[in-house]
Design a protein around this motif. Structure first.
Motif, mmCIF file in Angstrom:
data_model
loop_
_atom_site.group_PDB
_atom_site.id
_atom_site.type_symbol
_atom_site.label_atom_id
_atom_site.label_comp_id
_atom_site.label_asym_id
_atom_site.label_seq_id
_atom_site.Cartn_x
_atom_site.Cartn_y
_atom_site.Cartn_z
ATOM 1 N N HIS A 231 0.840 -1.195 0.000
ATOM 2 C CA HIS A 231 0.000 0.000 0.000
ATOM 3 C C HIS A 231 0.882 1.254 0.000
ATOM 4 N N VAL A 232 0.503 2.246 -0.790
ATOM 5 C CA VAL A 232 1.311 3.457 -0.923
ATOM 6 C C VAL A 232 1.471 4.180 0.415
ATOM 7 N N LYS A 233 0.432 4.176 1.232
ATOM 8 C CA LYS A 233 0.561 4.830 2.541
ATOM 9 C C LYS A 233 1.558 4.086 3.414
ATOM 10 N N ASP A 234 1.593 2.763 3.306
ATOM 11 C CA ASP A 234 2.579 1.973 4.053
ATOM 12 C C ASP A 234 3.993 2.334 3.638
ATOM 13 N N VAL A 235 4.198 2.523 2.335
ATOM 14 C CA VAL A 235 5.534 2.869 1.851
ATOM 15 C C VAL A 235 5.955 4.235 2.385
ATOM 16 N N ALA A 236 5.032 5.190 2.371
ATOM 17 C CA ALA A 236 5.343 6.510 2.929
ATOM 18 C C ALA A 236 5.653 6.419 4.419
ATOM 19 N N LEU A 237 4.856 5.643 5.141
ATOM 20 C CA LEU A 237 5.092 5.459 6.574
ATOM 21 C C LEU A 237 6.421 4.764 6.839
ATOM 22 N N VAL A 255 7.112 -5.094 1.335
ATOM 23 C CA VAL A 255 6.023 -5.699 0.575
ATOM 24 C C VAL A 255 5.045 -6.363 1.546
ATOM 25 N N GLU A 256 3.770 -6.345 1.179
ATOM 26 C CA GLU A 256 2.775 -7.034 2.001
ATOM 27 C C GLU A 256 2.848 -8.536 1.784
ATOM 28 N N SER A 257 3.031 -8.933 0.531
ATOM 29 C CA SER A 257 3.153 -10.353 0.203
ATOM 30 C C SER A 257 3.766 -10.491 -1.178
ATOM 31 N N LEU A 258 4.195 -11.684 -1.488
ATOM 32 C CA LEU A 258 4.799 -11.984 -2.782
ATOM 33 C C LEU A 258 4.010 -13.092 -3.466
ATOM 34 N N SER A 259 3.672 -12.898 -4.728
ATOM 35 C CA SER A 259 2.955 -13.951 -5.444
ATOM 36 C C SER A 259 3.172 -13.816 -6.937
ATOM 37 N N ARG A 260 2.961 -14.914 -7.647
ATOM 38 C CA ARG A 260 2.935 -14.844 -9.103
ATOM 39 C C ARG A 260 1.617 -14.181 -9.529
ATOM 40 N N TYR A 261 1.602 -13.703 -10.749
ATOM 41 C CA TYR A 261 0.440 -12.970 -11.242
ATOM 42 C C TYR A 261 -0.845 -13.784 -11.144
ATOM 43 N N ASP A 262 -0.792 -15.069 -11.490
ATOM 44 C CA ASP A 262 -2.014 -15.870 -11.525
ATOM 45 C C ASP A 262 -2.680 -15.938 -10.157
ATOM 46 N N ARG A 263 -1.861 -16.049 -9.110
ATOM 47 C CA ARG A 263 -2.416 -16.110 -7.746
ATOM 48 C C ARG A 263 -3.035 -14.765 -7.359
ATOM 49 N N PHE A 264 -2.405 -13.684 -7.747
ATOM 50 C CA PHE A 264 -2.931 -12.366 -7.442
ATOM 51 C C PHE A 264 -4.240 -12.122 -8.194
ATOM 52 N N ALA A 265 -4.310 -12.552 -9.462
ATOM 53 C CA ALA A 265 -5.522 -12.369 -10.256
ATOM 54 C C ALA A 265 -6.700 -13.097 -9.622
ATOM 55 N N LYS A 288 2.933 -15.887 -1.074
ATOM 56 C CA LYS A 288 3.910 -15.965 0.003
ATOM 57 C C LYS A 288 3.662 -14.863 1.019
ATOM 58 N N SER A 289 4.092 -15.103 2.238
ATOM 59 C CA SER A 289 3.915 -14.112 3.292
ATOM 60 C C SER A 289 4.920 -12.981 3.129
ATOM 61 N N ASN A 290 4.787 -11.961 3.979
ATOM 62 C CA ASN A 290 5.735 -10.855 3.918
ATOM 63 C C ASN A 290 6.887 -11.056 4.891
ATOM 64 N N ALA A 291 7.266 -12.320 5.120
ATOM 65 C CA ALA A 291 8.377 -12.599 6.030
ATOM 66 C C ALA A 291 9.659 -11.926 5.567
ATOM 67 N N PHE A 303 1.658 -3.942 8.122
ATOM 68 C CA PHE A 303 1.251 -3.738 6.740
ATOM 69 C C PHE A 303 -0.263 -3.790 6.580
ATOM 70 N N THR A 304 -0.760 -2.959 5.681
ATOM 71 C CA THR A 304 -2.162 -3.031 5.276
ATOM 72 C C THR A 304 -2.398 -4.376 4.585
ATOM 73 N N PRO A 305 -3.432 -5.135 4.961
ATOM 74 C CA PRO A 305 -3.665 -6.451 4.349
ATOM 75 C C PRO A 305 -4.072 -6.343 2.888
ATOM 76 N N MET A 306 -3.877 -7.447 2.161
ATOM 77 C CA MET A 306 -4.079 -7.460 0.717
ATOM 78 C C MET A 306 -5.494 -7.056 0.307
ATOM 79 N N ASP A 307 -6.514 -7.554 1.003
ATOM 80 C CA ASP A 307 -7.886 -7.193 0.639
ATOM 81 C C ASP A 307 -8.077 -5.679 0.633
#
Length: 324
Positions: A231-237, A255-265, A288-291, A303-307
């Motif tokens: 989230h852009v606000k998270d990056v600023a913070l 990053v909040e999480s890491l994923s391939r495009y198909d999972r994000f879609a 993947k988590s944001n570990a 981090f702001t959650p993905m939803d």
């Protein structure tokens, strides 16, 4: 240790951009005095939304700079106790002059900012790098971390692909920052955000939000595309966290999480089934988590959650008239 910085004078380069605008907004909200740089003081698309922010009338001053002009940078940085260096070309479309339009402003611009900071007696400089300086493709998502760098030689072989050259620009600029930090004793700390999305403050659509819009409109994407959203606000913070915490050091993946495009879609389609998202028929990669962002989390960052990231991105595209 977190230091109180209210009333302190700081400089933000690239202040009119997507992240920079949010950073200026948060700095003003915390009581900072902000010296903000833009490319063109005569362009209201860069200045008007900044000047309208609460606190701007008394605590915001705008400067016009050229990243290749040291004197213009020093004028903005001088009298500041801290610098946030965000200004750098974000070009992923095809360009003719890669060196002049992309590499020189990123690398030489970073060198000029750090030299100006040194000569102006600035304390800490927070440099905005990118996850692109760490990993060039989705095949290397698991390698993201403080010690990981892209293979610049490999990326330079793909010179016709501006996305790869953007990775080179970020990695080379960050390495230049670390070199100057060691040689000149500048206190440098680096943030490496992923794909930054969310509410848009400037009037123009930025590169990362254009990506979200393209996905919603059904554009097909290559197999190597990965989504490392934040989230852009998270990056600023996060910039503020790195500046205000004296214990923060080194590189920080954001990053909040890491994923391939198909999972994000699939994730987006669950929230907004009315949009016909393009199908990706490659290997289905896990979310993947944001570990990998553990250093920020250890500093107390949440981090702001993905939803919510997805919902805020869709809402701003609709509000700004980019999406029906």
């Amino acid at each position: 240790m977190v230091m109180s910085k209210k009333g302190e004078v700081v400089c933000v380069t690239g202040a009119s951009g997507f992240i920079g605008s949010w950073l200026v907004h948060l700095l003003l909200a915390r009581g900072y005095v902000v010296r903000a740089t833009v490319k063109d003081l005569g362009d209201e698309r860069e200045t008007k939304h900044l000047e309208a922010m609460e606190g701007a009338e008394s605590r915001l001053r705008l400067f016009q700079i050229d990243l290749l002009d040291y004197d213009s940078i020093f004028a903005a940085v001088n009298s500041s106790t801290g610098v946030f260096h965000l200004a750098s070309p974000c070009i992923v479309h095809q360009i003719q002059d890669v060196q002049g339009e992309l590499l020189d402003p990123a690398i030489k611009g970073t060198i000029n900012v750090l030299k100006a900071a040194k000569n102006a007696g600035v304390g800490r400089v927070v440099v905005t790098s990118s996850i692109s300086a760490m990993i060039p493709t989705a095949n290397h998502l698991g390698d993201a971390g403080e010690g990981c760098w892209i293979d610049e030689d490999y990326c330079r072989q793909k010179r016709g692909n501006s996305a790869f050259m953007y990775s080179v620009s970020k990695a080379a600029a960050e390495k230049a920052a670390w070199r100057l930090a060691e040689e000149d004793g500048v206190d440098v700390v680096v943030l490496n955000p992923g794909v930054v999305v969310g509410p848009i403050l400037p009037p123009l659509l930025n590169t990362s939000m254009t990506l979200i819009l393209d996905i919603l409109q059904g554009k097909e994407f290559p197999e190597h595309l990965f989504m490392a959203l934040v989230h852009v606000k998270d990056v600023a913070l996060a910039h503020l966290v790195l500046y205000e915490n004296t214990s923060a050091a080194g590189r920080h993946l954001c990053v909040e999480s890491l994923s391939r495009y198909d999972r994000f879609a699939q994730h987006m389609e669950r929230l907004y089934p009315q949009y016909k998202l393009p199908r990706f028929h490659g290997k289905n990669g896990p979310l993947k988590s944001n570990a990998a962002s553990k250093k920020l989390i250890d500093l107390g960052f949440q981090f702001t959650p993905m939803d919510q990231i997805v919902k805020d991105s869709i809402q701003t595209l609709r509000t700004k008239g980019f999406l029906s």
